[in-house]
Design a protein around this motif. Structure first.
Motif, PDB file in Angstrom:
ATOM      1  N   ILE A 217      -0.240  14.391  28.797  1.00  0.00           N
ATOM      2  CA  ILE A 217       0.397  15.076  27.665  1.00  0.00           C
ATOM      3  C   ILE A 217       0.232  16.586  27.818  1.00  0.00           C
ATOM      4  O   ILE A 217       1.152  17.372  27.546  1.00  0.00           O
ATOM      5  N   ALA A 218      -0.956  17.008  28.291  1.00  0.00           N
ATOM      6  CA  ALA A 218      -1.181  18.433  28.541  1.00  0.00           C
ATOM      7  C   ALA A 218      -0.204  18.958  29.585  1.00  0.00           C
ATOM      8  O   ALA A 218       0.369  20.052  29.429  1.00  0.00           O
ATOM      9  N   LEU A 236      -5.548  20.650  25.276  1.00  0.00           N
ATOM     10  CA  LEU A 236      -5.546  19.234  25.659  1.00  0.00           C
ATOM     11  C   LEU A 236      -6.242  19.001  27.000  1.00  0.00           C
ATOM     12  O   LEU A 236      -6.851  17.955  27.211  1.00  0.00           O
ATOM     13  N   LEU A 237      -6.164  19.976  27.910  1.00  0.00           N
ATOM     14  CA  LEU A 237      -6.857  19.816  29.186  1.00  0.00           C
ATOM     15  C   LEU A 237      -8.369  19.775  28.969  1.00  0.00           C
ATOM     16  O   LEU A 237      -9.073  18.973  29.606  1.00  0.00           O
ATOM     17  N   ILE A 238      -8.879  20.624  28.086  1.00  0.00           N
ATOM     18  CA  ILE A 238     -10.306  20.584  27.762  1.00  0.00           C
ATOM     19  C   ILE A 238     -10.655  19.255  27.093  1.00  0.00           C
ATOM     20  O   ILE A 238     -11.694  18.640  27.384  1.00  0.00           O
ATOM     21  N   GLY A 351     -15.773  21.062  36.064  1.00  0.00           N
ATOM     22  CA  GLY A 351     -15.881  21.610  34.711  1.00  0.00           C
ATOM     23  C   GLY A 351     -15.464  23.061  34.648  1.00  0.00           C
ATOM     24  O   GLY A 351     -14.627  23.460  33.821  1.00  0.00           O
ATOM     25  N   GLU A 352     -16.046  23.886  35.525  1.00  0.00           N
ATOM     26  CA  GLU A 352     -15.690  25.303  35.561  1.00  0.00           C
ATOM     27  C   GLU A 352     -14.219  25.494  35.921  1.00  0.00           C
ATOM     28  O   GLU A 352     -13.541  26.365  35.376  1.00  0.00           O
ATOM     29  N   ARG A 353     -13.740  24.675  36.864  1.00  0.00           N
ATOM     30  CA  ARG A 353     -12.355  24.835  37.306  1.00  0.00           C
ATOM     31  C   ARG A 353     -11.376  24.508  36.197  1.00  0.00           C
ATOM     32  O   ARG A 353     -10.418  25.243  35.949  1.00  0.00           O
ATOM     33  N   TRP A 354     -11.597  23.389  35.514  1.00  0.00           N
ATOM     34  CA  TRP A 354     -10.676  23.011  34.444  1.00  0.00           C
ATOM     35  C   TRP A 354     -10.756  23.966  33.271  1.00  0.00           C
ATOM     36  O   TRP A 354      -9.746  24.261  32.622  1.00  0.00           O
ATOM     37  N   ALA A 355     -11.954  24.461  32.967  1.00  0.00           N
ATOM     38  CA  ALA A 355     -12.081  25.436  31.874  1.00  0.00           C
ATOM     39  C   ALA A 355     -11.313  26.707  32.216  1.00  0.00           C
ATOM     40  O   ALA A 355     -10.612  27.274  31.375  1.00  0.00           O
ATOM     41  N   MET A 356     -11.437  27.161  33.470  1.00  0.00           N
ATOM     42  CA  MET A 356     -10.716  28.356  33.900  1.00  0.00           C
ATOM     43  C   MET A 356      -9.209  28.138  33.816  1.00  0.00           C
ATOM     44  O   MET A 356      -8.472  28.995  33.312  1.00  0.00           O
ATOM     45  N   ILE A 357      -8.741  26.981  34.297  1.00  0.00           N
ATOM     46  CA  ILE A 357      -7.310  26.690  34.259  1.00  0.00           C
ATOM     47  C   ILE A 357      -6.810  26.642  32.814  1.00  0.00           C
ATOM     48  O   ILE A 357      -5.740  27.171  32.489  1.00  0.00           O
ATOM     49  N   ALA A 358      -7.583  26.018  31.930  1.00  0.00           N
ATOM     50  CA  ALA A 358      -7.165  25.885  30.531  1.00  0.00           C
ATOM     51  C   ALA A 358      -7.044  27.247  29.860  1.00  0.00           C
ATOM     52  O   ALA A 358      -6.057  27.530  29.167  1.00  0.00           O
TER      53      ALA A 358
END
Length: 606
Positions: A217-218, A236-238, A351-358
């Protein structure tokens, strides 16, 4: 239902039988060793069975860890031992031997010859003496003991009361080693979500699926190309990552591991991240910015990083004399508190990668997001690969046949490399193996990237690549740097597809290339997780059917040489669909079969 046989005289006031029933065991009581053996024989062969000392004192969670974990055929804690159906024969033989060794049930004066309340410990010792792999879980502050007298029993009960096993259970649901963002921003509350799910009967597989749906959905929100869609996509990614952490914590909290869960957890993280890349590229295209090359480059870089991790770990999994000054320095740095978190953060774990992308998705544009992602992953890849190369050249490890086979499986060589290898027969010495693999890989990518679309030079580069890749794997990969061979092959194949699709210059060529690389990457990740589960590589017929890395690379260059740009785009699409169907059908067949490993993945190393 599982069966627990309590051996020895019941202890007044003991909650043991109640605890065992709360864990799903049908409790039987054996007055002596012979009765324990008879009760064991009466339990159906397809059930788990446990022998538990009647004097056992300990936490409920200690029993849960020792007696209900589905990953281990044999397991034990002090005073209790269990066997799953696969290990029932070993348990039966051990019980029979321990019973007969003490001459049956009656001793002098009619007293039991075998102290039946020690049967569980004796059987555990016998199983280990026979070479059985008896898993002993780490209990930490949890209590599990068999006191010999009333005073010791009272002290043990006080020790049980002094430790909150639910708090221990919650803490143990969280991985002991994780990234900074996950440890401090997700796990402090996701563990409680895991407990909430467990108390409502939700399974890790359901949470994993919810995480995938949230990420998709994200990706859909990102594909809208609007600022509101980008903000929603980041949030939504987070949320998807929170659920991604929750499923593993739920599996550890409730000890719910399964073959299907292993497959879902192993593959969905990649599907979520790469689908999100595609969503960002679609959203950018709606705004008039074509970033498909950046999206494909990010997927290639991230996949190659993982292959470096997997290859290095497999090469050194069971190596002997596996020490180096570099490793000693790394361990020393990890003993200093702040350096641990810095070193974990700079490699951009999930974790760091997805947070940065979000955050970047919500605050900037897809192009900026990919630029930062590529720069960060490139730095992380350089840091980790350089460190592992340095470790490899400063250690004198002797690698095993198992490690060489794992690297050969990760190489994914097809029929062309096999045919050339049969002609060559003799391999290359020492450092020549990774050097030749690197030269061949660089040749085919350079020929594809530095010439106009439709030329024959990429085909010539691919032919060189086929020859060099066959030479690289002609002998077992046991050299100090031979673990670099699979990453070089991945970079060559994926990079060639990217270069040729980019040179085609028609709308849709890069998205088609994205689909092909995603399908092939799935096959390579599937290979990794089969090896991790000690289940071997995918079947030979599948590797041959999809051509191996060298066959696919040669095929793509030939298609680019003989087809028009539009036809090449269509050919990439057809090839992507064909590869995806073959590898997905075989992968699903394997992971839902009884022979798949019931191992919940502990997360990516980088």
């Amino acid at each position: 239902m599982s069966t627990a046989i309590v051996t020895g005289q019941p202890v007044p006031g003991s909650p043991l039988e109640h605890d065992l029933r709360s864990l799903g065991f049908d409790v039987r009581v054996a007055a002596d060793a012979a009765e324990a053996e008879s009760l064991l024989a009466a339990v159906p062969a397809d059930r788990r069975v446990a022998l538990v000392d009647a004097r056992f004192v300990g936490h409920l969670h200690a029993l849960r860890l020792g007696l209900t974990d589905p990953r281990f055929p044999l397991a034990a804690v002090p005073g209790a031992v269990t066997a799953q159906p696969a290990a029932r024969q070993a348990l039966t033989r051990a019980v029979a031997r321990e019973t007969s060794a003490d001459g049956g049930t009656a001793g002098p004066g009619g007293a039991p010859a075998l102290a039946v309340d020690s049967l569980a410990e004796r059987v555990t010792t016998a199983l280990e003496a026979d070479g059985g792999a008896v898993h002993r879980p780490e209990l930490g502050s949890l209590v599990a003991t068999v006191p010999d007298d009333p005073q010791a029993r009272n002290e043990a009960r006080q020790a049980v009361a002094a430790v909150d096993d639910e708090a221990v259970r919650l803490r143990s649901a969280v991985k002991s080693r994780d990234g900074f963002f996950t440890t401090f921003f997700i796990s402090p509350y996701s563990r409680y979500i895991a407990r909430w799910c467990a108390r409502r009967g939700l399974t890790p597989n359901q949470v994993t699926t919810a995480s995938l749906l949230t990420a998709l959905i994200a990706a859909g929100c990102a594909a809208t190309g609007t600022r509101g869609g980008f903000v929603a996509a980041g949030v939504l990614l987070i949320a998807s990552f929170v659920l991604d952490c929750t499923d593993g914590q739920l599996a550890r909290y409730a000890l719910k591991y399964s073959t299907l869960g292993a497959w879902l957890d192993a593959t969905f993280d990649r599907a979520k991240e790469y689908a999100y890349y595609a969503g960002l590229a679609l959203g950018a295209a709606r705004g008039g910015d074509d970033v498909w090359a950046l999206a494909l480059g990010a997927m290639i870089l991230q996949t190659c990083r993982h292959v470096v991790d997997f290859s290095f770990n497999e090469a050194n999994h069971d190596a002997t004399a596996n020490t180096s000054p570099t490793a000693a320095l790394s361990d020393k740095l990890d003993s200093v508190g702040w350096t641990v978190w810095v070193r974990r953060m700079i490699v951009l774990p999930i974790g760091e990668r997805w947070a940065m992308i979000a955050v970047l998705t919500a605050a900037t544009t897809p192009r900026i997001t990919f630029y930062v992602l590529l720069a960060g992953c490139a730095f992380a890849a350089t840091y980790t690969t350089a460190g592992r190369v340095l470790r490899s050249v400063t250690r004198r490890a002797r690698r095993t046949d198992r490690a060489a086979q794992a690297l050969a499986d990760l190489a994914d060589s097809g029929p062309l490399a096999e045919a050339v290898g049969r002609v060559v027969r003799r391999g290359l010495p020492g450092l020549a193996v990774p050097a030749v693999a690197l030269l061949g890989s660089a040749a085919v990518v350079a020929c594809s990237a530095l010439t106009d679309f439709g030329g024959v030079l990429p085909v010539a580069g691919a032919v060189v690549y086929v020859l060099t890749s066959a030479l690289a794997v002609a002998r077992p990969l046991k050299g100090g740097l031979d673990w670099l061979v699979p990453p070089f092959f991945r970079a060559a194949e994926y990079g060639t597809v990217l270069a040729l699709a980019g040179k085609a210059g028609v709308n849709g060529a890069l998205p088609a290339a994205f689909g092909l690389v995603a399908a092939v990457a799935y096959h390579h990740y599937d290979t990794v997780y089969r090896i991790r589960g000690n289940a071997g590589a995918p079947p030979v017929w599948l590797v041959r059917a999809i051509g191996g890395h060298e066959g696919r690379t040669l095929l793509v260059t030939v298609l680019a040489a003989v087809l028009t740009a539009s036809q090449f785009k269509a050919a990439l699409t057809v090839l992507a669909v064909a590869v995806a169907l073959l590898v997905l059908v075989e992968s699903i067949r394997f992971w839902v079969s009884a022979g798949a490993p019931a191992v919940h993945d502990e997360g990516e190393p980088a």
